[in-house]
Design an enzyme around this catalytic site. Sequence first.
Site, PDB file in Angstrom:
ATOM      1  N   ASP A 143      35.837 -79.208 -46.332  1.00 42.23           N
ATOM      2  CA  ASP A 143      34.760 -78.850 -45.589  1.00 42.23           C
ATOM      3  C   ASP A 143      34.780 -79.024 -44.129  1.00 42.23           C
ATOM      4  O   ASP A 143      35.199 -80.442 -43.820  1.00 42.23           O
ATOM      5  CB  ASP A 143      33.507 -79.666 -46.188  1.00 42.23           C
ATOM      6  CG  ASP A 143      32.086 -79.289 -45.834  1.00 42.23           C
ATOM      7  OD1 ASP A 143      32.058 -78.428 -45.006  1.00 42.23           O
ATOM      8  OD2 ASP A 143      31.201 -79.953 -46.555  1.00 42.23           O
ATOM      9  N   GLY A 182      31.400 -69.677 -43.565  1.00 45.01           N
ATOM     10  CA  GLY A 182      31.536 -68.004 -43.265  1.00 45.01           C
ATOM     11  C   GLY A 182      31.717 -67.900 -41.656  1.00 45.01           C
ATOM     12  O   GLY A 182      31.705 -66.734 -41.154  1.00 45.01           O
ATOM     13  N   ASP A 203      24.438 -73.705 -46.006  1.00 47.32           N
ATOM     14  CA  ASP A 203      24.121 -74.193 -47.304  1.00 47.32           C
ATOM     15  C   ASP A 203      22.642 -73.555 -47.928  1.00 47.32           C
ATOM     16  O   ASP A 203      21.654 -73.334 -47.481  1.00 47.32           O
ATOM     17  CB  ASP A 203      23.632 -75.683 -47.455  1.00 47.32           C
ATOM     18  CG  ASP A 203      24.947 -76.537 -46.974  1.00 47.32           C
ATOM     19  OD1 ASP A 203      26.043 -75.864 -46.559  1.00 47.32           O
ATOM     20  OD2 ASP A 203      24.930 -77.826 -46.979  1.00 47.32           O
TER      21      ASP A 203
HETATM   22  C1  GLA Z   1      27.986 -79.546 -46.166  1.00 46.30           C
HETATM   23  C2  GLA Z   1      28.469 -78.439 -47.285  1.00 46.30           C
HETATM   24  C3  GLA Z   1      27.800 -78.766 -48.551  1.00 46.30           C
HETATM   25  C4  GLA Z   1      28.170 -80.211 -48.915  1.00 46.30           C
HETATM   26  C5  GLA Z   1      27.804 -81.254 -47.882  1.00 46.30           C
HETATM   27  C6  GLA Z   1      28.260 -82.817 -48.326  1.00 46.30           C
HETATM   28  O1  GLA Z   1      26.907 -79.426 -45.891  1.00 46.30           O
HETATM   29  O2  GLA Z   1      28.328 -77.102 -46.924  1.00 46.30           O
HETATM   30  O3  GLA Z   1      28.036 -77.875 -49.728  1.00 46.30           O
HETATM   31  O4  GLA Z   1      29.241 -80.205 -49.410  1.00 46.30           O
HETATM   32  O5  GLA Z   1      28.449 -80.610 -46.677  1.00 46.30           O
HETATM   33  O6  GLA Z   1      28.120 -83.513 -47.109  1.00 46.30           O
END
Ligand code: GLA
Length: 377
Positions: A143, A182, A203
Site C-alpha cells: 500500500d 489507481g 477506498d
Molecule cells: C489504505 C488502503 C486500505 C487499507 C488502509 C490500511 O487506506 O486503501 O485498503 O489497507 O490503507 O491503513
Amino acid sequence: MLILVGFLIGSFLEVGAADVGVASTPPMGWNSWNHFACKVTAADVRAAADTIARNGMKDAGYTYVNIDDCWEGTRDQRGKIQPNEKFGDMKALADYVHARGLKIGLYSSPGPKTCAGYEGSYQHEEQDAEQYAAWGFDYLKYDWCSAEKVYPRSQMPAVYKKMQDALVRTGRPFVFSLCQYGYDRVWRWGTSVGGNLWRTTEDISDHYDRMSVIGFGQDGLEPFAGIGHWNDPDMLEVGNGGMNRDEYITHMSLWVLLAAPLLAGNDLARMTPETLDLLTNPEVIAVDQDRKGVQGRRVAQEGPLEVWAKPLADGAIAVGLFNRGESSNPVTVNFEDLGLGGSVMVRDLWSHKNLGSFKASYTAEVPRHGAVLVKVR
Ligand code: GLA
C-alpha cells in the site's frame, strides 16, 4: 519434461512479470480491514480461518485469509520486522491457517510508514520479503501510503517492481496486490511490475453511494484485466450493515461481472445466514471465477438503469440489470446489445431458476438500488 517446465517457470518469474499461476482467476478470501481496521488481532484472524473452513466459504472458493494494516511491530537490531503484541508468533498463525487448507496474506507499504502509521518496508524490502516467506505467507498487499513522501510518483512502477523482485527471489509464490488507489493509470503498468491485482480507486466504504460510484465507475478498464492480473475495485462490504439486502445484491452482482477479487470484509464469525448466502451463491461466484477471465462492461444505460455483460467460457453471457434509481423500475436487456439473435434462454443466477426463452429482449422489475443477475445463451 518436469525440468523443462521448471526452467520455463523459473525464467518467466525472473523477468518479474506477474505470477499468473497464483491468480489465474480473481483471488478470493477475506481481509481484516473493512470490519476490524486497526483493532484486528491474531484471534480474529484465526476465527476467520476457522469460519471459512467450516461454513461453506472454502468450498465456494474463498482461500486467502488476509491481515491488513496494524499487525506490524518494530524492527529488531538486525532490522528484521516483528509483529506487534496483538499478533505474537506469525509463523504459528500462518501454520494455523494452512492447517485449515487455506492461505494467508499480509500487508505492508513501500514507504517508511503504513497508512495507519505502522512500520513500512522502506529500505527493508529484501529483508521483509524473506521474513514473509520464512513465516509462510502467500499474499502481500503493498500500500503506497507514506511512499508519497519519499519517492516521486514517476518512480512508482520501479518501487513496486523492487518488492516484486524481492518476493520472487524468496522462491515462494506470492499473490502481489498493488494498492495505490489507481494513481497514474496503474492498469496500464501493473502487470509489468508483477501485480496480480491493483486497486483502481480510493477506498470503498459500507454505503451504497460509495460502493456504486466505485463499481459503476469501472467501465472502460476491462481491456486491462485478464488471467493472472485483475482490476481491483476494493474489498467487499457485504454483511457490514451499512447497506440493505438489495444494495448488497448490487455489490456482489457488479463485482462478479467485473471479475473483481472477492475479499469478504465482514466479521465472518458473527455473520447472519443471509450474509453467508450472499457471499457464497455458487452460480454468482462462478461468473466471477469464470476461466475465460474477461471483465464485464456496461452495454446499455438509460438514466439510472444500467445493463452490464460479461462473456463466459461456455459461450453464455452473464448479464446484470441494475436500478440505481430511488424507486422500483423495469430494466430491459436488448439481446441485440449482446450480439444475440433468435430465441435466448434466460436463467436467474441468484435464485437458480430457468426463466424460459425470450425473443429480442428480457425485462425484469428491479427494486430501488437493486440488481437482477441472469445468464443468457
Ligand atoms: C489504505 C488502503 C486500505 C487499507 C488502509 C490500511 O487506506 O486503501 O485498503 O489497507 O490503507 O491503513
